[in-house]
Design a protein around this motif. Structure first.
Motif, PDB file in Angstrom:
ATOM      1  N   GLU A 105       0.852  -1.183  -0.018  1.00 21.87           N
ATOM      2  CA  GLU A 105       0.034  -0.069  -0.014  1.00 21.87           C
ATOM      3  C   GLU A 105       0.859   1.386   0.041  1.00 21.87           C
ATOM      4  N   ILE A 106       0.599   2.210  -0.783  1.00 21.36           N
ATOM      5  CA  ILE A 106       1.368   3.610  -0.900  1.00 21.36           C
ATOM      6  C   ILE A 106       0.183   4.673  -0.653  1.00 21.36           C
ATOM      7  N   GLU A 107       0.510   5.464   0.418  1.00 19.43           N
ATOM      8  CA  GLU A 107      -0.137   6.601   0.625  1.00 19.43           C
ATOM      9  C   GLU A 107       0.585   7.930   0.462  1.00 19.43           C
ATOM     10  N   VAL A 108       0.148   8.826  -0.247  1.00 21.18           N
ATOM     11  CA  VAL A 108       0.970  10.144  -0.473  1.00 21.18           C
ATOM     12  C   VAL A 108       0.165  11.273  -0.222  1.00 21.18           C
ATOM     13  N   THR A 109       0.749  12.174   0.772  1.00 24.62           N
ATOM     14  CA  THR A 109      -0.122  13.236   1.342  1.00 24.62           C
ATOM     15  C   THR A 109       0.531  14.500   0.777  1.00 24.62           C
ATOM     16  N   PHE A 110      -0.407  15.536   0.704  1.00 25.09           N
ATOM     17  CA  PHE A 110       0.057  16.840   0.255  1.00 25.09           C
ATOM     18  C   PHE A 110      -0.154  17.775   1.046  1.00 25.09           C
ATOM     19  N   THR A 111       0.920  18.560   1.656  1.00 24.77           N
ATOM     20  CA  THR A 111       0.549  19.580   2.920  1.00 24.77           C
ATOM     21  C   THR A 111       1.354  20.873   2.474  1.00 24.77           C
ATOM     22  N   ASP A 112       0.465  21.967   2.514  1.00 29.47           N
ATOM     23  CA  ASP A 112       0.759  23.473   2.405  1.00 29.47           C
ATOM     24  C   ASP A 112       1.964  23.664   3.601  1.00 29.47           C
ATOM     25  N   GLU A 113       3.108  24.105   3.060  1.00 27.27           N
ATOM     26  CA  GLU A 113       4.104  24.790   3.911  1.00 27.27           C
ATOM     27  C   GLU A 113       4.336  26.230   3.337  1.00 27.27           C
ATOM     28  N   ALA A 114       3.543  27.213   3.691  1.00 22.02           N
ATOM     29  CA  ALA A 114       3.975  28.632   3.157  1.00 22.02           C
ATOM     30  C   ALA A 114       4.014  28.731   1.679  1.00 22.02           C
ATOM     31  N   GLY A 115       3.054  28.095   1.021  1.00 19.80           N
ATOM     32  CA  GLY A 115       3.040  28.358  -0.439  1.00 19.80           C
ATOM     33  C   GLY A 115       3.872  27.258  -1.131  1.00 19.80           C
ATOM     34  N   LYS A 116       4.445  26.367  -0.344  1.00 15.76           N
ATOM     35  CA  LYS A 116       5.229  25.173  -1.052  1.00 15.76           C
ATOM     36  C   LYS A 116       4.296  24.371  -0.562  1.00 15.76           C
ATOM     37  N   THR A 117       4.667  22.918  -1.465  1.00 15.40           N
ATOM     38  CA  THR A 117       3.901  21.888  -0.815  1.00 15.40           C
ATOM     39  C   THR A 117       5.104  20.713  -0.242  1.00 15.40           C
ATOM     40  N   ARG A 118       4.735  20.034   0.864  1.00 15.15           N
ATOM     41  CA  ARG A 118       5.486  18.991   1.179  1.00 15.15           C
ATOM     42  C   ARG A 118       4.692  17.646   0.825  1.00 15.15           C
ATOM     43  N   VAL A 119       5.352  16.908   0.050  1.00 14.25           N
ATOM     44  CA  VAL A 119       4.832  15.641  -0.304  1.00 14.25           C
ATOM     45  C   VAL A 119       5.278  14.541   0.451  1.00 14.25           C
ATOM     46  N   ASP A 120       4.632  13.813   1.019  1.00 15.31           N
ATOM     47  CA  ASP A 120       5.092  12.600   2.031  1.00 15.31           C
ATOM     48  C   ASP A 120       4.308  11.257   1.424  1.00 15.31           C
ATOM     49  N   LEU A 121       5.635  10.281   1.012  1.00 18.01           N
ATOM     50  CA  LEU A 121       5.192   8.976   0.377  1.00 18.01           C
ATOM     51  C   LEU A 121       5.225   7.981   1.688  1.00 18.01           C
ATOM     52  N   GLU A 122       4.513   7.278   2.033  1.00 17.46           N
ATOM     53  CA  GLU A 122       4.627   6.117   2.810  1.00 17.46           C
ATOM     54  C   GLU A 122       4.273   4.729   2.225  1.00 17.46           C
ATOM     55  N   HIS A 123       5.185   3.752   2.109  1.00 16.36           N
ATOM     56  CA  HIS A 123       4.865   2.553   1.236  1.00 16.36           C
ATOM     57  C   HIS A 123       4.894   1.710   2.256  1.00 16.36           C
ATOM     58  N   ARG A 124       3.788   0.796   2.491  1.00 13.01           N
ATOM     59  CA  ARG A 124       3.696  -0.110   3.734  1.00 13.01           C
ATOM     60  C   ARG A 124       3.136  -1.364   3.157  1.00 13.01           C
ATOM     61  N   GLY A 125       2.919  -2.405   4.307  1.00  9.73           N
ATOM     62  CA  GLY A 125       2.389  -3.606   3.932  1.00  9.73           C
ATOM     63  C   GLY A 125       3.265  -4.787   3.415  1.00  9.73           C
ATOM     64  N   TRP A 126       4.580  -4.496   3.680  1.00 15.51           N
ATOM     65  CA  TRP A 126       5.761  -5.517   3.129  1.00 15.51           C
ATOM     66  C   TRP A 126       5.310  -6.855   3.649  1.00 15.51           C
ATOM     67  N   GLU A 127       4.917  -7.104   4.768  1.00 13.30           N
ATOM     68  CA  GLU A 127       4.843  -8.507   5.361  1.00 13.30           C
ATOM     69  C   GLU A 127       3.896  -9.158   4.587  1.00 13.30           C
TER      70      GLU A 127
END
Length: 153
Positions: A105-127
């Protein structure tokens, strides 16, 4: 007698891009064909050594991510299981011809940081991958870095 499931640590990557959240989300999804490194990261590349023609991200309920080969084949990478533009999406990930194979499973989130965007990717479920889990996780741990670097450019 009890069984205990071993949880394998998720792969986490972050990148900050110099654009609003809406543009960052649209670039990652609708314009994935413009930045995804198909020459090194596609099913067709792994099988034939040549890059796929394009990659498509169909958002929304029932959406998919797939590559289209130069021969016109559509090879599925993922099913979209959550889609909340422009803030996040979640994929059931299995870029393979073997559709019965377990998915991570891959979850990608997009968060505003003073006009820029932090993109966080989490890739999980390896087991879920059993004996292939550790090796596959290591490959993605290394692979997400250049992929996200291409996205950030």
């Amino acid at each position: 007698m009890s069984t205990q499931e071993t949880t394998i640590e998720a792969v986490r990557r972050s990148v900050t891009v110099d654009c609003p959240v809406e543009e960052a989300f649209a670039t990652f999804t609708e314009r994935i064909h413009e930045w995804w490194p198909l020459a090194t990261h596609s099913i067709d590349h792994y099988e034939t050594g040549s890059a796929a023609e394009t990659v498509v991200f169909q958002g929304g309920a029932g959406g998919q991510v797939y590559e289209r080969t130069k021969k016109g084949e559509e090879l599925k990478w993922a099913d979209v299981i959550a889609y909340d533009p422009p803030h996040r999406f979640v994929l059931a990930w299995n870029p393979s011809r073997e559709h019965a194979r377990p998915k991570t499973e891959i979850e990608v989130t997009f968060t505003d940081e003073a006009g820029k965007t932090r993109v966080d990717l989490e890739h999980r479920g390896w087991e879920r991958l059993g004996d292939e889990a550790a090796e596959t996780r290591q490959s993605y741990n290394e692979g997400w870095e250049p992929v996200l670097a291409d996205y950030a450019e």
